[in-house]
Design a protein around this motif. Structure first.
Motif, PDB file in Angstrom:
ATOM      1  N   ARG A 276       0.830  -1.210   0.000  1.00 30.35           N
ATOM      2  CA  ARG A 276       0.000   0.000   0.000  1.00 30.35           C
ATOM      3  C   ARG A 276       0.861   1.254   0.000  1.00 30.35           C
ATOM      4  NH1 ARG A 276      -3.581  -2.850   3.671  1.00 30.35           N
ATOM      5  NH2 ARG A 276      -5.576  -3.298   2.637  1.00 30.35           N
ATOM      6  N   ILE A 277       1.927   1.239   0.793  1.00 34.21           N
ATOM      7  CA  ILE A 277       2.816   2.409   0.838  1.00 34.21           C
ATOM      8  C   ILE A 277       3.440   2.651  -0.533  1.00 34.21           C
ATOM      9  CG2 ILE A 277       4.977   3.296   1.783  1.00 34.21           C
ATOM     10  CD1 ILE A 277       2.637   3.543   3.670  1.00 34.21           C
ATOM     11  N   ARG A 278       3.852   1.589  -1.195  1.00 36.92           N
ATOM     12  CA  ARG A 278       4.434   1.734  -2.535  1.00 36.92           C
ATOM     13  C   ARG A 278       3.389   2.268  -3.518  1.00 36.92           C
ATOM     14  NH1 ARG A 278       9.199  -1.003  -3.751  1.00 36.92           N
ATOM     15  NH2 ARG A 278       8.454  -1.433  -5.842  1.00 36.92           N
ATOM     16  N   ALA A 279       2.151   1.787  -3.411  1.00 38.05           N
ATOM     17  CA  ALA A 279       1.084   2.250  -4.304  1.00 38.05           C
ATOM     18  C   ALA A 279       0.777   3.728  -4.057  1.00 38.05           C
ATOM     19  CB  ALA A 279      -0.177   1.408  -4.101  1.00 38.05           C
ATOM     20  N   ILE A 280       0.748   4.124  -2.784  1.00 37.43           N
ATOM     21  CA  ILE A 280       0.519   5.536  -2.450  1.00 37.43           C
ATOM     22  C   ILE A 280       1.665   6.394  -2.978  1.00 37.43           C
ATOM     23  CG2 ILE A 280       0.389   7.173  -0.539  1.00 37.43           C
ATOM     24  CD1 ILE A 280      -1.048   4.949   1.055  1.00 37.43           C
ATOM     25  N   ALA A 281       2.894   5.934  -2.777  1.00 32.53           N
ATOM     26  CA  ALA A 281       4.064   6.690  -3.240  1.00 32.53           C
ATOM     27  C   ALA A 281       4.042   6.869  -4.746  1.00 32.53           C
ATOM     28  CB  ALA A 281       5.347   5.978  -2.807  1.00 32.53           C
TER      29      ALA A 281
END
Length: 217
Positions: A86-91
């Motif tokens: 999720r963090i990678r997708a948000i970034a």
């Protein structure tokens, strides 16, 4: 002290008067979840209250350390729920942020996470935030609990003892450490500004290089 600080002192004093040391623990748990609430104020006040017989000094240290751990575990769980994907997708959706930034952060945490969690408990603002990447990276929970408890115990004991020894002058601890908190926030602001400026400059250069590569000459 200004009126907002006075209101916070009165609220925490009310908790301690009603609940004793557990009230101080609740205040510190909330401080972990909402960093604008200052442990630099709560902890010396708990020490001062102990010096007046309002609670046991040992109980004040034990309950505030337990409160620190509870607040940190909530943020750890938030990081774990977000997760790396999720963090990678948000970034990937954020302007000026690359997924490679997340990768570098992960690599840094893999090398320095143990020290960051322990010493981070003694740095204003950072002590709350460090629990989130620990959850994202799924630091083993027993290790996270041990490091958080140890770091919180050092910080809480130092500030509670300062308030205990200073007595009526306990608020001096918050005044001096408030300068440290301000310095930390300024450094964070400078780091963010540098990140934005350097990223814009890099993207501008990439855009120029792309145009030059398409130049028929």
């Amino acid at each position: 002290m200004n009126s907002p600080v006075t209101a916070v002192v009165e609220w925490v004093t009310g908790l301690m008067t009603t609940l004793g040391a557990p009230g101080a623990g609740i205040a510190i748990a909330l401080e972990n979840l909402f960093p604008p609430l200052p442990s630099e104020l709560f902890l010396p006040l708990a020490g001062f209250t102990a010096s007046r017989g309002g609670m046991s000094l040992v109980a004040a240290i034990a309950w505030t350390t337990a409160g620190s751990l509870v607040g940190a575990l909530v943020l750890y769980q938030l990081g774990a729920l977000l997760g790396r994907d999720r963090i990678r997708a948000i970034a990937d959706r954020l302007p000026l942020v690359d997924v490679s930034d997340v990768d570098r952060t992960e690599e840094w945490f893999a090398r320095h996470g143990t020290k960051a969690v322990f010493f981070g408990r003694m740095v204003p603002v950072f002590r709350s935030l460090i629990s989130i990447p620990a959850g994202i990276e799924r630091m083993p929970l027993p290790r996270f609990v041990a490091l958080t408890t140890a770091g919180s115990l050092v910080w809480n004991t130092a500030l509670i003892m300062a308030g205990y020894l200073l007595g009526e002058q306990w608020h001096l601890v918050e005044e001096y450490l408030g300068l440290v908190s301000t310095a930390v926030l300024v450094l964070i602001g400078i780091a963010l500004a540098w990140f934005v400026v350097s990223r814009l400059a890099r993207r501008g250069q990439d855009s120029r290089d792309s145009r030059d590569g398409q130049d028929p000459r």
